[in-house]
Design an enzyme around this catalytic site. Structure first.
Site, short mmCIF file in Angstrom:
data_model
loop_
_atom_site.label_atom_id
_atom_site.label_comp_id
_atom_site.label_asym_id
_atom_site.label_seq_id
_atom_site.Cartn_x
_atom_site.Cartn_y
_atom_site.Cartn_z
CE LYS A 188 -1.91 2.95 2.59
NZ LYS A 188 -1.83 4.13 1.69
N GLY A 241 6.73 4.75 8.18
CA GLY A 241 5.92 5.96 8.24
C GLY A 241 6.15 6.66 9.55
CB SER A 242 4.24 9.33 11.20
OG SER A 242 2.97 8.72 11.23
CB THR A 243 6.47 7.86 15.84
OG1 THR A 243 7.83 7.78 15.39
CG2 THR A 243 6.36 7.22 17.20
NE ARG A 244 -0.81 11.29 13.61
CZ ARG A 244 -1.92 10.96 12.96
NH1 ARG A 244 -2.94 10.44 13.63
NH2 ARG A 244 -2.05 11.16 11.67
N GLY A 246 2.61 4.34 13.26
CA GLY A 246 3.25 3.08 13.66
C GLY A 246 2.59 2.51 14.92
CD GLU A 264 12.46 -0.35 9.54
OE1 GLU A 264 13.33 0.37 10.04
OE2 GLU A 264 12.47 -1.59 9.65
CB CYS A 299 13.19 8.82 8.14
SG CYS A 299 14.28 7.73 7.20
CD GLU A 398 10.00 12.74 11.15
OE1 GLU A 398 8.89 12.24 11.41
OE2 GLU A 398 10.89 12.11 10.55
P1 NAD Z 1 2.33 8.33 7.66
O1 NAD Z 1 2.55 7.59 8.92
O2 NAD Z 1 1.35 9.42 7.65
O3 NAD Z 1 1.90 7.33 6.49
C1 NAD Z 1 2.66 6.20 6.14
C2 NAD Z 1 1.77 5.19 5.45
O4 NAD Z 1 0.80 4.75 6.39
C3 NAD Z 1 1.00 5.74 4.26
O5 NAD Z 1 0.89 4.75 3.26
C4 NAD Z 1 -0.37 6.03 4.86
O6 NAD Z 1 -1.43 6.00 3.92
C5 NAD Z 1 -0.50 4.89 5.84
N1 NAD Z 1 -1.45 5.14 6.93
C6 NAD Z 1 -1.86 6.34 7.45
N2 NAD Z 1 -2.78 6.13 8.41
C7 NAD Z 1 -2.95 4.81 8.52
C8 NAD Z 1 -3.78 3.98 9.33
N3 NAD Z 1 -4.62 4.49 10.23
N4 NAD Z 1 -3.70 2.64 9.17
C9 NAD Z 1 -2.85 2.09 8.27
N5 NAD Z 1 -2.07 2.82 7.45
C10 NAD Z 1 -2.11 4.16 7.58
O7 NAD Z 1 3.78 8.86 7.20
P2 NAD Z 1 4.13 9.71 5.93
O8 NAD Z 1 3.74 11.13 6.16
O9 NAD Z 1 3.67 9.04 4.70
O10 NAD Z 1 5.73 9.59 5.93
C11 NAD Z 1 6.55 10.37 6.72
C12 NAD Z 1 7.03 9.61 7.93
O11 NAD Z 1 7.73 8.41 7.54
C13 NAD Z 1 8.07 10.42 8.72
O12 NAD Z 1 7.78 10.30 10.09
C14 NAD Z 1 9.38 9.74 8.37
O13 NAD Z 1 10.39 9.91 9.34
C15 NAD Z 1 8.95 8.31 8.25
N6 NAD Z 1 9.94 7.52 7.50
C16 NAD Z 1 10.71 6.62 8.18
C17 NAD Z 1 11.68 5.89 7.51
C18 NAD Z 1 12.54 4.88 8.22
O14 NAD Z 1 13.16 4.05 7.56
N7 NAD Z 1 12.62 4.90 9.55
C19 NAD Z 1 11.85 6.07 6.12
C20 NAD Z 1 11.04 6.99 5.47
C21 NAD Z 1 10.09 7.71 6.17
#
Ligand code: NAD
Length: 495
Positions: A188, A241-244, A246, A264, A299, A398
């Site tokens: 996704k 994605g974001s910690t929130r 995650g 991650e 990130c 962040e």
């Molecule tokens: P996000 O958490 O908003 O979204 C990430 C993914 O999760 C997207 O595909 C989104 O559609 C999905 N998502 C959102 N809400 C969801 C839910 N309720 N249930 C299931 N899936 C859901 O993050 P973002 O804004 O897309 O990306 C930025 C974040 O990613 C930053 O915090 C960045 O640090 C982090 N990031 C981490 C790494 C790493 O390797 N540690 C690498 C790249 C980005």
């Protein structure tokens, strides 16, 4: 290719926003779509399938069937390797198209889509392909009358949920090890950048990955994403994605089938420059280059810069001299190094952080403005704040944009303490000529990766991931294979 030619190609490129399930392009079951807007100029690129629970169910059924009949898991590692090598080769030969899609979709300069995103993704797929017929299982040291085999098996149906900042690379870090080990995958992509993931699935099919083994569901997190994470027949989630979010994914796993969850997550990485830094120009170039690369949407961006007080003025003078070379430009101009912020929501978030830095009393040394408004796209100047205190929002949260916060220190131990005073633990940098100081700092920093006298090295051969709330998994390297395998013990009675 010239800017003009890229623009010409951008107007003629065919974009298909339908989902990819069981080897076919399909509309969402509901028929719903959402607009895909380019951050380059604010114009609509296409309509994308808005997948939800019904599409997740269809993809899981397809992925499960593919796993159960062993059309992929049952192939020998050498056969899977051959197909995945072909997949990598086809990514390279479709490189111009994929790079253009990436740039139009998320705003990064075409220069980097071509030289970083496409080749890194292809190399990742190739590297795991090459690895899979070199991974051996184990025999335990038991008595003569028994044989205990310890074997790795694919987990089953793996869902990969990824962000928008490096759409192809983040997808590749999940799908390559998961496919290599014989799993079925449902990817996704972010709703902000779904286009290259959909093309990758078509290319994988062309390479010989059987239908049903690699599916892509575009859609929103709260619809397609949560339905995947809550699904009882998904065995494992690789989430970036974001910690929130995650945290939510882990909740969904506990509310459903306790699927394995690998996260991650975000970062607020510190970069500590001591007065005995061996090469100040290199330290400045790395600090500035790494925070502004990918518009600051990385990130591991070193967003907190700690400079020893005695070299601060010199460092800042050199840093400010570099700023003009990072002025945002047309992402389709091959000379541009700083492109557009991914969408208006992220733009407003970054500008909100800049306003909070100003109102909380930090000193704005450079940037701070939205620019190129007339283009219709979303661009922010490279920005530097000094006199930042650890309580300010720009020091704690962040930002995920081109904003650097500068702190000074006189005692390295205090700097390390402040560097660690965050809920994140992704990466850190330390610059010194003293090997003892470097080693002490590297040990004390609670992060997954420490850079000494450099910041930007990276390779598929090393693990990437964080401590604390930066996540629990490691992408890349052979360690990533462990995330997508179960360990099985088989006792055989030889008596
Ligand atoms: P996000 O958490 O908003 O979204 C990430 C993914 O999760 C997207 O595909 C989104 O559609 C999905 N998502 C959102 N809400 C969801 C839910 N309720 N249930 C299931 N899936 C859901 O993050 P973002 O804004 O897309 O990306 C930025 C974040 O990613 C930053 O915090 C960045 O640090 C982090 N990031 C981490 C790494 C790493 O390797 N540690 C690498 C790249 C980005």
């Amino acid at each position: 290719m010239s800017t003009r030619l890229w623009h010409d190609r951008a107007t003629s490129i065919k974009i298909d926003g339908r989902a990819f399930i069981n080897g076919e392009r399909v509309n969402a079951v509901s028929g719903a779509t959402f607009d895909n807007i380019s951050p380059v100029n604010g114009r609509k690129l296409t309509q994308v399938a808005r997948c939800d629970t019904a599409d997740v169910n269809a993809a899981v059924i397809a992925a499960r069937a593919a796993f159960e009949d062993r059309r992929w898991a049952g192939k020998s590692p050498a056969e899977r390797k051959k197909i995945l090598l072909k997949f990598a080769e086809l990514l390279r030969s479709n490189g111009d198209e994929l790079a253009l899609l990436e740039t139009l979709d998320m705003g990064k300069p075409i220069k980097y889509s071509l030289s970083v995103d496409v080749p890194s993704s292809a190399r990742c797929i190739q590297w795991y392909a090459e690895a899979i017929d070199k991974v051996y299982d184990e025999i335990a040291p038991t008595n003569d009358d028994t044989l205990a085999l310890i074997t790795r098996e694919p987990v089953g149906v793996v869902a990969a949920i990824v962000p928008w900042n490096y759409p192809m690379i983040m997808a590749s870090w999940k799908i390559a090890p998961a496919l290599a080990m014989g799993n079925s995958v449902i990817l996704k992509p972010s709703e902000k950048s779904p286009l290259t993931a959909l093309r990758m699935a078509e290319i994988a099919l062309e390479a010989g990955v059987p239908a049903g083994v690699f599916n892509v569901l575009p859609g929103f997190g709260h619809e397609a994403g949560s339905a995947l994470a809550l699904h009882d027949d998904v065995d494992c989630i690789g989430f970036t994605g974001s910690t929130r979010i995650g945290k939510k994914i882990m909740e969904y796993a506990s509310q459903s089938n306790l699927k394995r969850v690998w996260t991650e997550l975000g970062g607020k990485s510190p970069n500590i420059v001591c007065a005995d830094c061996p090469d100040l120009d290199a330290a400045v170039a790395a600090a500035i280059g790494s925070i502004y690369f990918n518009q600051g949407e990385s990130c591991n961006a070193p967003s907190r810069l700690f400079i020893e007080a005695s070299i601060k003025d010199q460092f800042i003078e050199k840093a400010l001299a570099m700023i003009p070379s990072f002025e945002p430009g047309d992402p389709l101009n091959p000379a541009t190094v700083m492109g557009a912020i991914v969408d208006h929501i992220q733009l407003n978030s970054v500008m909100g952080f800049i306003e909070s830095g100003k109102s909380e009393g930090a000193r704005l040394l450079a940037g701070g403005n939205q620019v190129r408004v007339e283009s219709g796209g979303y661009f922010v100047e490279p920005t530097i704040f000094s006199e930042v205190s650890t309580s300010m929002r720009i020091a704690r949260e962040e930002i995920f944009g081109p904003v650097l916060s500068v702190f000074t220190f006189t005692d390295l131990d205090v700097a390390i303490r402040e560097a660690n005073a965050t809920s994140y633990g992704l990466q850190a940098g330390v610059w010194t000529s003293d090997i003892r100081k470097a080693h002490k700092a590297a040990r004390a920093l609670r992060v997954g990766t420490v850079h000494v006298n450099q910041y930007d090295s990276d390779d598929i051969t090393v693990p990437f991931g964080g401590y604390k709330q930066s996540g629990n998994g490691r992408d890349k390297s052979l360690h990533a294979l462990e995330k997508y395998t179960e360990l099985k013990t088989t006792w055989i009675n030889l008596a």
